[in-house]
Every structure is written in C-alpha cells, then in structure tokens.
Design a protein around this motif. Structure first.
Motif, PDB file in Angstrom:
ATOM      1  N   LYS A  31       0.836  -1.207   0.000  1.00  0.00           N
ATOM      2  CA  LYS A  31       0.000   0.000   0.000  1.00  0.00           C
ATOM      3  C   LYS A  31       0.868   1.253   0.000  1.00  0.00           C
ATOM      4  O   LYS A  31       0.616   2.200  -0.726  1.00  0.00           O
ATOM      5  CB  LYS A  31      -0.935   0.010   1.211  1.00  0.00           C
ATOM      6  CG  LYS A  31      -2.127  -0.887   1.086  1.00  0.00           C
ATOM      7  CD  LYS A  31      -3.001  -0.756   2.330  1.00  0.00           C
ATOM      8  CE  LYS A  31      -4.285  -1.505   2.193  1.00  0.00           C
ATOM      9  NZ  LYS A  31      -5.147  -1.343   3.385  1.00  0.00           N
ATOM     10  N   MET A  32       1.920   1.254   0.843  1.00  0.00           N
ATOM     11  CA  MET A  32       2.821   2.410   0.919  1.00  0.00           C
ATOM     12  C   MET A  32       3.569   2.614  -0.392  1.00  0.00           C
ATOM     13  O   MET A  32       3.919   3.739  -0.738  1.00  0.00           O
ATOM     14  CB  MET A  32       3.809   2.250   2.079  1.00  0.00           C
ATOM     15  CG  MET A  32       3.162   2.407   3.422  1.00  0.00           C
ATOM     16  SD  MET A  32       4.253   2.438   4.891  1.00  0.00           S
ATOM     17  CE  MET A  32       5.754   1.712   4.396  1.00  0.00           C
ATOM     18  N   MET A  33       3.788   1.523  -1.139  1.00  0.00           N
ATOM     19  CA  MET A  33       4.485   1.603  -2.424  1.00  0.00           C
ATOM     20  C   MET A  33       3.540   2.039  -3.546  1.00  0.00           C
ATOM     21  O   MET A  33       3.978   2.244  -4.672  1.00  0.00           O
ATOM     22  CB  MET A  33       5.099   0.241  -2.778  1.00  0.00           C
ATOM     23  CG  MET A  33       6.221  -0.174  -1.851  1.00  0.00           C
ATOM     24  SD  MET A  33       6.698  -1.918  -2.049  1.00  0.00           S
ATOM     25  CE  MET A  33       7.337  -1.912  -3.710  1.00  0.00           C
ATOM     26  N   GLY A  34       2.247   2.160  -3.239  1.00  0.00           N
ATOM     27  CA  GLY A  34       1.287   2.600  -4.240  1.00  0.00           C
ATOM     28  C   GLY A  34       0.836   1.507  -5.196  1.00  0.00           C
ATOM     29  O   GLY A  34       0.344   1.804  -6.284  1.00  0.00           O
ATOM     30  N   VAL A  35       0.972   0.247  -4.792  1.00  0.00           N
ATOM     31  CA  VAL A  35       0.531  -0.865  -5.642  1.00  0.00           C
ATOM     32  C   VAL A  35      -0.991  -0.863  -5.724  1.00  0.00           C
ATOM     33  O   VAL A  35      -1.684  -0.537  -4.752  1.00  0.00           O
ATOM     34  CB  VAL A  35       1.068  -2.208  -5.075  1.00  0.00           C
ATOM     35  CG1 VAL A  35       0.500  -3.395  -5.818  1.00  0.00           C
ATOM     36  CG2 VAL A  35       2.594  -2.220  -5.123  1.00  0.00           C
ATOM     37  N   ASN A  36      -1.504  -1.213  -6.882  1.00  0.00           N
ATOM     38  CA  ASN A  36      -2.936  -1.276  -7.139  1.00  0.00           C
ATOM     39  C   ASN A  36      -3.650  -2.062  -6.040  1.00  0.00           C
ATOM     40  O   ASN A  36      -3.206  -3.141  -5.649  1.00  0.00           O
ATOM     41  CB  ASN A  36      -3.146  -1.938  -8.519  1.00  0.00           C
ATOM     42  CG  ASN A  36      -4.598  -2.162  -8.843  1.00  0.00           C
ATOM     43  OD1 ASN A  36      -5.229  -3.059  -8.300  1.00  0.00           O
ATOM     44  ND2 ASN A  36      -5.106  -1.360  -9.753  1.00  0.00           N
ATOM     45  N   ASN A  37      -4.781  -1.532  -5.560  1.00  0.00           N
ATOM     46  CA  ASN A  37      -5.515  -2.146  -4.457  1.00  0.00           C
ATOM     47  C   ASN A  37      -5.939  -3.582  -4.736  1.00  0.00           C
ATOM     48  O   ASN A  37      -5.942  -4.424  -3.840  1.00  0.00           O
ATOM     49  CB  ASN A  37      -6.744  -1.311  -4.084  1.00  0.00           C
ATOM     50  CG  ASN A  37      -6.375  -0.069  -3.304  1.00  0.00           C
ATOM     51  OD1 ASN A  37      -5.318  -0.008  -2.674  1.00  0.00           O
ATOM     52  ND2 ASN A  37      -7.238   0.930  -3.348  1.00  0.00           N
ATOM     53  N   ASN A  38      -6.323  -3.884  -5.979  1.00  0.00           N
ATOM     54  CA  ASN A  38      -6.729  -5.242  -6.320  1.00  0.00           C
ATOM     55  C   ASN A  38      -5.549  -6.210  -6.187  1.00  0.00           C
ATOM     56  O   ASN A  38      -5.704  -7.332  -5.700  1.00  0.00           O
ATOM     57  CB  ASN A  38      -7.310  -5.296  -7.732  1.00  0.00           C
ATOM     58  CG  ASN A  38      -7.903  -6.640  -8.054  1.00  0.00           C
ATOM     59  OD1 ASN A  38      -8.674  -7.194  -7.273  1.00  0.00           O
ATOM     60  ND2 ASN A  38      -7.534  -7.172  -9.213  1.00  0.00           N
ATOM     61  N   VAL A  39      -4.368  -5.767  -6.599  1.00  0.00           N
ATOM     62  CA  VAL A  39      -3.160  -6.589  -6.473  1.00  0.00           C
ATOM     63  C   VAL A  39      -2.822  -6.782  -4.998  1.00  0.00           C
ATOM     64  O   VAL A  39      -2.505  -7.897  -4.559  1.00  0.00           O
ATOM     65  CB  VAL A  39      -1.981  -5.965  -7.245  1.00  0.00           C
ATOM     66  CG1 VAL A  39      -0.675  -6.693  -6.952  1.00  0.00           C
ATOM     67  CG2 VAL A  39      -2.266  -5.935  -8.736  1.00  0.00           C
ATOM     68  N   VAL A  40      -2.909  -5.719  -4.206  1.00  0.00           N
ATOM     69  CA  VAL A  40      -2.632  -5.800  -2.772  1.00  0.00           C
ATOM     70  C   VAL A  40      -3.570  -6.822  -2.125  1.00  0.00           C
ATOM     71  O   VAL A  40      -3.135  -7.664  -1.328  1.00  0.00           O
ATOM     72  CB  VAL A  40      -2.778  -4.417  -2.088  1.00  0.00           C
ATOM     73  CG1 VAL A  40      -2.689  -4.547  -0.571  1.00  0.00           C
ATOM     74  CG2 VAL A  40      -1.733  -3.454  -2.612  1.00  0.00           C
ATOM     75  N   ARG A  41      -4.836  -6.778  -2.490  1.00  0.00           N
ATOM     76  CA  ARG A  41      -5.836  -7.696  -1.932  1.00  0.00           C
ATOM     77  C   ARG A  41      -5.493  -9.140  -2.274  1.00  0.00           C
ATOM     78  O   ARG A  41      -5.529 -10.026  -1.411  1.00  0.00           O
ATOM     79  CB  ARG A  41      -7.219  -7.325  -2.464  1.00  0.00           C
ATOM     80  CG  ARG A  41      -8.342  -8.174  -1.961  1.00  0.00           C
ATOM     81  CD  ARG A  41      -9.692  -7.625  -2.475  1.00  0.00           C
ATOM     82  NE  ARG A  41     -10.705  -8.617  -2.353  1.00  0.00           N
ATOM     83  CZ  ARG A  41     -10.982  -9.551  -3.258  1.00  0.00           C
ATOM     84  NH1 ARG A  41     -10.316  -9.589  -4.388  1.00  0.00           N
ATOM     85  NH2 ARG A  41     -11.931 -10.424  -3.048  1.00  0.00           N
ATOM     86  N   LYS A  42      -5.155  -9.397  -3.537  1.00  0.00           N
ATOM     87  CA  LYS A  42      -4.811 -10.752  -3.959  1.00  0.00           C
ATOM     88  C   LYS A  42      -3.584 -11.268  -3.219  1.00  0.00           C
ATOM     89  O   LYS A  42      -3.567 -12.414  -2.745  1.00  0.00           O
ATOM     90  CB  LYS A  42      -4.580 -10.790  -5.472  1.00  0.00           C
ATOM     91  CG  LYS A  42      -5.860 -10.632  -6.277  1.00  0.00           C
ATOM     92  CD  LYS A  42      -5.613 -10.403  -7.749  1.00  0.00           C
ATOM     93  CE  LYS A  42      -4.950 -11.561  -8.431  1.00  0.00           C
ATOM     94  NZ  LYS A  42      -4.837 -11.370  -9.897  1.00  0.00           N
ATOM     95  N   VAL A  43      -2.559 -10.426  -3.103  1.00  0.00           N
ATOM     96  CA  VAL A  43      -1.343 -10.820  -2.394  1.00  0.00           C
ATOM     97  C   VAL A  43      -1.656 -11.112  -0.926  1.00  0.00           C
ATOM     98  O   VAL A  43      -1.224 -12.133  -0.378  1.00  0.00           O
ATOM     99  CB  VAL A  43      -0.252  -9.724  -2.504  1.00  0.00           C
ATOM    100  CG1 VAL A  43       0.896  -9.982  -1.532  1.00  0.00           C
ATOM    101  CG2 VAL A  43       0.259  -9.617  -3.934  1.00  0.00           C
ATOM    102  N   ALA A  44      -2.409 -10.234  -0.291  1.00  0.00           N
ATOM    103  CA  ALA A  44      -2.714 -10.389   1.135  1.00  0.00           C
ATOM    104  C   ALA A  44      -3.473 -11.686   1.399  1.00  0.00           C
ATOM    105  O   ALA A  44      -3.148 -12.428   2.339  1.00  0.00           O
ATOM    106  CB  ALA A  44      -3.507  -9.188   1.638  1.00  0.00           C
ATOM    107  N   ILE A  45      -4.464 -11.993   0.577  1.00  0.00           N
ATOM    108  CA  ILE A  45      -5.258 -13.207   0.780  1.00  0.00           C
ATOM    109  C   ILE A  45      -4.426 -14.456   0.506  1.00  0.00           C
ATOM    110  O   ILE A  45      -4.394 -15.387   1.320  1.00  0.00           O
ATOM    111  CB  ILE A  45      -6.525 -13.184  -0.097  1.00  0.00           C
ATOM    112  CG1 ILE A  45      -7.481 -12.079   0.370  1.00  0.00           C
ATOM    113  CG2 ILE A  45      -7.225 -14.557  -0.073  1.00  0.00           C
ATOM    114  CD1 ILE A  45      -8.639 -11.817  -0.571  1.00  0.00           C
ATOM    115  N   ALA A  46      -3.752 -14.491  -0.634  1.00  0.00           N
ATOM    116  CA  ALA A  46      -2.965 -15.673  -1.006  1.00  0.00           C
ATOM    117  C   ALA A  46      -1.864 -15.937   0.025  1.00  0.00           C
ATOM    118  O   ALA A  46      -1.647 -17.077   0.446  1.00  0.00           O
ATOM    119  CB  ALA A  46      -2.369 -15.490  -2.397  1.00  0.00           C
ATOM    120  N   MET A  47      -1.178 -14.882   0.438  1.00  0.00           N
ATOM    121  CA  MET A  47      -0.081 -15.050   1.383  1.00  0.00           C
ATOM    122  C   MET A  47      -0.595 -15.443   2.761  1.00  0.00           C
ATOM    123  O   MET A  47      -0.007 -16.302   3.432  1.00  0.00           O
ATOM    124  CB  MET A  47       0.744 -13.766   1.462  1.00  0.00           C
ATOM    125  CG  MET A  47       1.992 -13.922   2.290  1.00  0.00           C
ATOM    126  SD  MET A  47       3.028 -12.456   2.119  1.00  0.00           S
ATOM    127  CE  MET A  47       4.047 -12.632   3.577  1.00  0.00           C
TER     128      MET A  47
END
Length: 140
Positions: A31-47
């Motif tokens: 989020k701090m790096m400005g990554v797209n919210n949808n990508v952040v969500r996918k990473v957070a759930i998968a990880m």
C-alpha cells in the motif's frame, strides 16, 4: 522501480497469536508503495492462506516475497510433513487440520484453493517427510 525488492519472513510453527503478521506487513508495504488495491488484496489473501497453512500443518518455515515492476512472487517453504495427495488437498473443503485447530476457526480446507484462486500462477513442490514449497506469482 527497476530493481526488485525482497522481503523475508520466518514463520513460527503452531503459533496462532502471530499467524498473519507477515502477510499483514507485506500488505501495508505494498500500500505504501502505491501498488494497485486489487493486487494488494490478492497478495494479502494468497499469502495469509499460505502463512496459516504453515502454522497449522508444518513447523513453520520461511516466506520470501520478491517485488518487481510487473510481478510479485511469493515463495513459502515449510518444514512440514509434505502433502500426500496434492490433488485432494486442492479440493475445496478438504482438510487434514486437527480438531483443536478447527475449534479455533482454522482448517476449513480453503487454504490451497484460495491460494490458487488469488494468484495468477501457483506451483507446489512437496516431498513427504521433508516439506513443501509453494510458489505463487501475482502480476501487476
């Protein structure tokens, strides 16, 4: 970003009080790096799903997250018993989690299916008695 950024986490086994700390940290950093919210969500759930699996089924392990301009690679390497039947483990609802883990609200059998669902590519390497390495890629 022309170079990759790498984060590495040691995941303790059987410690549900700390489960999710690594995935939460990566989520905040993305989020701090400005990554797209949808990508952040996918990473957070998968990880998170992978992290919980490491706590439930293995004696912890390591998670390495490599971030480049177009991809986030998550490598989860555990010291667990390995997965006897990967195809069965990929079935939604199949779980080998013990009852005490289920009573905590974990072990519903959605970990691997959700990891696959929220990643663009997923590979499972497992050796019985040695451990499992799951590699997920999420494209930006």
């Amino acid at each position: 970003m022309s170079e990759s950024i790498t984060f590495r986490y040691e995941i303790p086994g059987d410690d549900f009080t700390r489960a999710g700390e690594a995935s939460s940290d990566v989520k905040n950093k993305l989020k701090m790096m400005g990554v797209n919210n949808n990508v952040v969500r996918k990473v957070a759930i998968a990880m998170y799903e992978g992290e919980i699996n490491m706590v439930i089924h293995a004696d912890g392990g390591t998670i390495t997250v490599d971030i480049t301009d177009d991809n986030i690679r998550i490598v989860l390497a555990d010291r667990g018993p390995g997965i006897a039947d990967v195809e069965k483990a990929m079935e939604a609802g199949f779980s080998t989690a013990p009852e005490n883990v289920r009573s905590l609200g974990f072990g519903a059998g959605m970990g691997l299916p959700n990891m696959k669902k929220y990643s663009d590519e997923m590979k499972i390497d497992t050796v019985l008695g040695v451990g499992t390495t799951v590699t997920m890629n999420i494209h930006m």
